[in-house]
Scaffold this active site. Structure first.
Site, PDB file in Angstrom:
ATOM      1  N   ASP A 246       0.844  -1.194   0.000  1.00 51.08           N
ATOM      2  CA  ASP A 246       0.000   0.000   0.000  1.00 51.08           C
ATOM      3  C   ASP A 246       0.882   1.248   0.000  1.00 51.08           C
ATOM      4  OD1 ASP A 246      -2.317   1.877   0.853  1.00 51.08           O
ATOM      5  OD2 ASP A 246      -3.271  -0.087   0.631  1.00 51.08           O
ATOM      6  N   HIS A 283      -3.489   6.063   3.742  1.00 49.33           N
ATOM      7  CA  HIS A 283      -4.281   4.909   3.298  1.00 49.33           C
ATOM      8  C   HIS A 283      -3.711   3.601   3.817  1.00 49.33           C
ATOM      9  CE1 HIS A 283      -5.823   1.997   0.256  1.00 49.33           C
ATOM     10  NE2 HIS A 283      -6.861   2.807   0.190  1.00 49.33           N
ATOM     11  N   SER A 474     -11.400  -0.426  -0.657  1.00 43.39           N
ATOM     12  CA  SER A 474     -10.126  -0.515   0.067  1.00 43.39           C
ATOM     13  C   SER A 474     -10.332  -0.939   1.508  1.00 43.39           C
ATOM     14  CB  SER A 474      -9.421   0.848   0.074  1.00 43.39           C
ATOM     15  OG  SER A 474      -8.687   1.059  -1.089  1.00 43.39           O
TER      16      SER A 474
END
Length: 761
Positions: A246, A283, A474
Site C-alpha cells: 500500500d 491509506h 479498500s
C-alpha cells in the site's frame, strides 16, 4: 483429500468459534451491527452469459498476408497431453494457450506445416500476424509519434525481453526498458507508435498491452459516520502472517509506529521511495490496522479482524504519489517471509479489462497455490456495470466489493441498509464475461488507525490523534483478509490442517456467503459470513485432474431451512495476454438432486438449470434455495486441461459423506524398471454381481494393459491395450473380492488415474 470436520470430537472445538462470532457474523465487528443470517430465498439475480461460443479467442484477429514463423495450431477438441507431445516431436515450440483448444506455436521450418496438418487431431493452422499481438487500446498509436507506456510480452518465458526491445526500437524509446524481475519475459517501456510497430514484427514477441495507472481504492466523496468498535473474536489470526502492499506505514519505522501496530511488523519494505516507508497518504496505515490492528490506543475498542496476526508490508508510493512495484516480486518477498494471505487495496479503473497486474497475480498464485490474495474491486460503481478494475479482474484472487454500513443516524441513505451493495463499489462482469467481484464485505465509514504523516484532509473525517474514518472497497478488503487469517487459524488449530489451498479458502467463503438478493454483478456470490464459512464441509484435492478425468462425491442434506451451496474453485493457469478470454483449465461442476434433477455450475439465470455449461469462470457454484432432504451426487469433470494436472477444492453447506457409492478413483505410478514398479494391484469389494466399469488416463504415450482377477487369483478379463479416457465394462460374476492389475507394457515411466464403478452396496 476430504477433511471430515463435523464429527463429535470437533463439536466442542467449533463451539468456541461459533460463540465468539454469534453476535458478529459477516465481519459486523469491523463495520457496524448487521442482521444475522439475512439470506433471501429467491432466485439469483443478474444478466450473465456463462457459455462462450467455441472460437479462436484473440484480442485482435487479422487477415493479412506476409511471412511469419508464428502460427496458431488449433486442435480438434479438449487438449490431450499426447497431442502436445507429438506436435513438439517435430521440433515445434508451443507457447501460450488460446481458447479454444489452440496454442501459439513457433515453427523452425515452414515445411513442418504440412506434417502437422496431416495429424488427425489438428483442426487448423493459421498465421499469427503482428497486428494480433496489439491490445485494442493501442491500435490507434501504431505508426504514430505518440508515446505510450507498454508491457512487451515474450514468446519464451525464459528469455529476458529487455535486450530484444532495446535492440529493435532503440531510437524510439523514452527512457530505459525495465524488465520485471520475476517475470523477465515481460518488459515495460515508454515507446513511440513507430517503435511499437517495429516491436510487434519480432517473432519473439507474443503480446503488447498498455500499462494502467494504479490508484488507491478508498472513496473520499462519501459522508462520514462513526463505525462500531472492532470487537475481539474467538479466533484472532494467531499464527498467521498477512502481507499488505500500500501507500506506506505510519512513520515508516517498525520501532516507532502507531500503538495499534506496535509489535505487529515482521518485515517492512520501502520500494516506492528507497529507504522511506512512511505513509504520505494515510491509506496504508488505515487498511493495515483494519486487518490486524491490536486496538491498543483505544484500549481494545478499535481493533482489526485478526489482531494477533503479524505483518509483512511493502510501501509502494513514490515521490510523485504513484504506486509502483512488481506484484510478483512483492508477493514473493511476502511469501518468503511466511505470509500466506495478501491484501491489496489498490488497482486501476480500466473497466473490466484483464491487465498486466491481473496476469502477474495469476501467474504468482498458480505457482504458489497456498497463497490467498485479496484485491479491492474499485470504486467506479457509479458508472454502472463492467467497472471492476485490474488486478481485481485476475482469476485467482478474491475480488472484494463493498456493502453499506448500518449507521443511518449519521450516514443517512448511504448507510441505512447493510444488505445493500455500496453505490461506489465497482461492478462486474469482466470484459470476457467472468463473474466479479467474488464477494462483498463492509466498506462504508470504517474507523481505523490514522497516520500522523499526512494532514487531516487525507481522511474522510478524523476522530482523534489515533483514529480516522474512510470508505471504499479498500476498507472492505483488509477486513476480509483478517477474516481469512481467522479461517486459516481455525483449520490449523481445530482441524490440524496446516496447508489449505487458496482455492479451498475461496470455496469456503463463497459457499458460506449470505445472498443479498442483489444482482450478482454487484454482490458476486454474496457477503462474507465467517461463521458459515467454517461450518462448510470440504474437499481439498491437490493432485488434480487431466483432460477427461473426473471425480464424484455425495453430499447429504438434512436441513431444509437454509440454501444448499456447493462451490467448486480452482487456481487456474495464467492466460495468454493475447487471448480474449482468461480461462485456461476448464473444470465443470454437476449436481444431481435426490429427485434426479441435474444442476450445472453457475447456471443460475435461465431455466432449465442444466442447459448451460460454464466455460468462462474458475469458480462454479450450484445454489439451491430450498433443497430437498437426501443425497446429492456431485461430479467434477475435467473438460479441457491444457496445462495440467489441475487441483481443485469443493466446499458445501451440506455434509460430504465420501466419494459416491460405487465410484472410486485409484491412482499410482508405473516405471520401466521391472524390479521397481512395472505393475500395480488394487483390491475392490463388490456387494453383488454386475459390471466393473473402468476409465483410465495416464501421462505420456505409454501403453498399458489391465487384468481383472477373482478371489482365487484366476484372471477373468484381460484388456491388452487400454485406450486413454475410454470407459470399458468387465463382468463381475458374483459378489466378492476382486483384484485389478494395471501394467506398463511399453513406453516411459508414467502416472495413472483409474475411475472405477461397481456395485458396492
Amino acid at each position: 483429500m476430504v477433511i471430515p470436520h463435523r464429527n463429535e470430537g470437533d463439536f466442542s472445538l467449533r463451539k468456541k468459534w461459533i460463540a465468539a462470532l454469534s453476535a458478529t457474523i459477516m465481519l459486523s465487528l469491523a463495520a457496524g451491527q448487521y442482521q444475522a443470517g439475512a439470506k433471501h430465498y429467491g432466485e439469483r439475480k443478474g444478466d450473465l452469459e456463462i457459455e462462450a461460443s467455441e472460437e479462436l479467442s484473440l484480442k485482435a484477429q487479422a487477415k493479412r498476408s506476409g511471412q511469419t514463423s508464428l502460427y496458431v495450431i488449433r486442435f480438434e477438441g479438449p487438449i490431450q497431453q499426447e497431442w502436445k507431445d507429438e506436435v513438439e516431436s517435430f521440433g515445434i515450440k508451443l507457447g501460450d494457450y488460446l481458447p479454444d483448444y489452440s496454442f501459439v506455436a513457433k515453427l523452425p521450418d515452414r515445411g513442418d506445416l504440412r506434417k502437422v496438418k496431416r495429424l488427425d487431431f489438428v483442426k487448423d493452422i493459421v498465421p499469427f500476424y503482428p497486428v494480433s499481438k496489439v491490445a485494442p487500446q493501442l491500435r490507434k498509436s501504431l505508426g504514430t509519434n505518440r508515446e505510450v507506456e507498454v508491457a512487451v510480452v515474450g514468446f519464451d518465458k525464459r528469455v529476458d525481453m529487455r535486450r530484444t526491445v532495446s535492440r529493435i526500437a532503440k531510437d524510439e524509446l523514452s527512457g530505459d526498458v525495465e524488465p520485471l524481475k520475476i517475470a523477465k519475459h515481460i518488459s515495460v517501456a515508454r515507446i513511440s507508435g513507430q517503435g511499437l510497430e517495429e516491436v510487434i514484427q519480432s517473432e519473439d514477441v507474443i503480446a503488447v498491452l498498455p500499462v494502467s495507472k494504479r490508484k488507491l481504492h478508498n472513496d473520499r466523496a462519501a459522508d462520514i459516520i462513526k463505525a462500531d468498535e472492532l470487537e475481539r473474536t474467538g479466533y484472532t489470526g494467531r499464527g498467521q502472517i498477512i502481507g499488505i502492499a500500500d501507500s506506506g506505514l505510519d512513520r515508516g519505522d517498525a520501532e516507532d509506529i502507531h500503538p495499534d501496530l506496535a509489535g505487529q511488523v515482521l518485515s517492512l519494505y520501502a520500494i516506492g521511495r528507497k529507504g522511506d516507508a512512511s505513509d504520505l497518504d494515510g491509506h496504508g496505515t488505515h487498511v493495515t490496522a483494519s486487518a490486524l490492528g491490536t486496538g491498543k490506543a483505544s484500549r481494545g475498542r478499535y481493533q482489526g479482524t485478526a489482531p494477533e496476526a503479524k505483518l509483512v508490508f511493502h510501501s509502494m508510493m513514490n515521490e510523485e504519489g504513484e504506486l509502483v512495484g512488481d506484484p510478483r516480486e512483492i508477493m514473493s518477498q511476502a511469501y518468503e517471509d511466511g505470509a500466506r494471505i495478501h491484501s491489496n487495496s489498490w488497482g486501476a479503473d480500466d473497466f473490466g479489462d484483464y491487465g498486466l497486474d491481473s496476469y502477474l497475480f495469476d501467474q504468482f498464485l498458480w505457482e504458489h497455490k497456498d497463497m490467498t490474495a485479496l484485491v479491492a474491486a474499485g470504486n467506479a460503481g457509479y458508472e454502472g456495470y463492467e467497472t471492476i478494475g485490474s488486478p481485481a479482474t485476475a482469476k485467482n484472487v478474491i475480488a472484494v466489493g463493498a456493502t453499506e454500513n448500518d449507521r443511518p443516524r449519521i450516514g443517512g441513505e448511504e448507510a441505512d441498509d447493510p444488505d445493500a451493495v455500496a453505490d461506489f463499489s465497482s461492478r462486474g462482469p469482466t470484459i470476457d464475461g467472468r463473474l466479479k467481484p467474488d464477494l462483498v464485505a463492509p466498506g462504508s465509514y470504517i474507523l481505523s488507525a490514522r497516520s500522523l504523516v499526512p494532514d487531516e484532509d487525507a481522511y474522510l473525517q478524523v476522530l482523534d490523534d489515533e483514529y480516522a474514518y474512510n470508505s471504499g472497497t479498500s476498507m472492505a478488503t483488509p477486513l476480509l483478509a483478517g477474516g481469512v487469517a481467522q479461517i486459516r487459524q481455525f483449520l490449523r488449530e481445530d482441524l490440524d490442517y496446516d496447508d489449505p489451498s487458496a482455492a479451498l479458502i475461496k470455496a469456503m467463503l463463497i459457499s458460506g456467503a449470505d445472498d443479498l438478493d442483489e444482482d450478482m454483478r454487484m454482490q458476486g456470490f454474496g457477503r462474507a459470513n465467517l461463521r458459515a464459512a467454517i461450518e462448510t464441509d470440504f474437499v481439498d484435492e491437490k493432485e488434480g485432474l487431466l483432460t477427461g478425468e473426473g471425480a464424484t462425491y455425495t453430499v447429504e442434506v438434512k436441513d431444509r431451512s437454509k440454501p444448499l451451496a456447493i462451490t467448486l474453485a480452482w487456481t487456474d493457469h495464467p492466460p495468454s495476454l493475447a487471448a480474449n478470454r482468461a480461462l485456461v483449465n476448464d473444470l465443470n461442476l454437476t449436481v444431481t438432486a435426490p429427485d434426479g434433477q441435474t444442476y450445472n455450475g453457475n447456471d443460475f439465470f435461465r431455466y432449465p438449470y442444466d442447459d448451460e455449461v460454464d466455460n468462462l469462470n474458475n469458480v462454479e457454484q450450484v445454489w439451491i434455495p430450498e433443497p430437498d432432504w437426501g443425497t446429492y451426487t456431485v461430479r467434477v469433470k475435467a473438460h479441457n486441461i491444457p496445462h495440467g494436472p489441475q487441483p481443485y477444492a469443493i466446499a458445501t453447506s451440506g455434509k460430504i459423506t465420501r466419494e459416491a457409492q460405487g465410484s472410486h478413483v485409484l491412482k499410482g505410478s508405473l516405471e520401466t524398471d521391472r524390479s521397481v514398479n512395472r505393475s500395480d494391484w488394487h483390491t475392490i469389494e463388490a456387494k453383488s454381481e454386475g459390471r466393473l466399469r473402468v476409465n483410465t488416463t495416464w501421462r505420456g504415450g505409454a501403453t498399458l494393459s489391465l487384468t481383472l482377477y477373482d478371489d482365487s487369483g484366476m484372471p477373468i478379463a484381460v484388456v491388452s491395450k487400454l485406450k486413454k479416457g475410454k470407459t470399458i465394462a468387465l463382468p463381475l460374476p458374483d459378489a466378492g473380492t476382486y483384484q485389478i492389475k494395471i501394467q506398463l507394457d511399453k513406453g516411459y515411466d508414467t502416472t495413472y488415474r483409474m475411475e472405477v464403478n461397481y456395485p458396492d452396496e
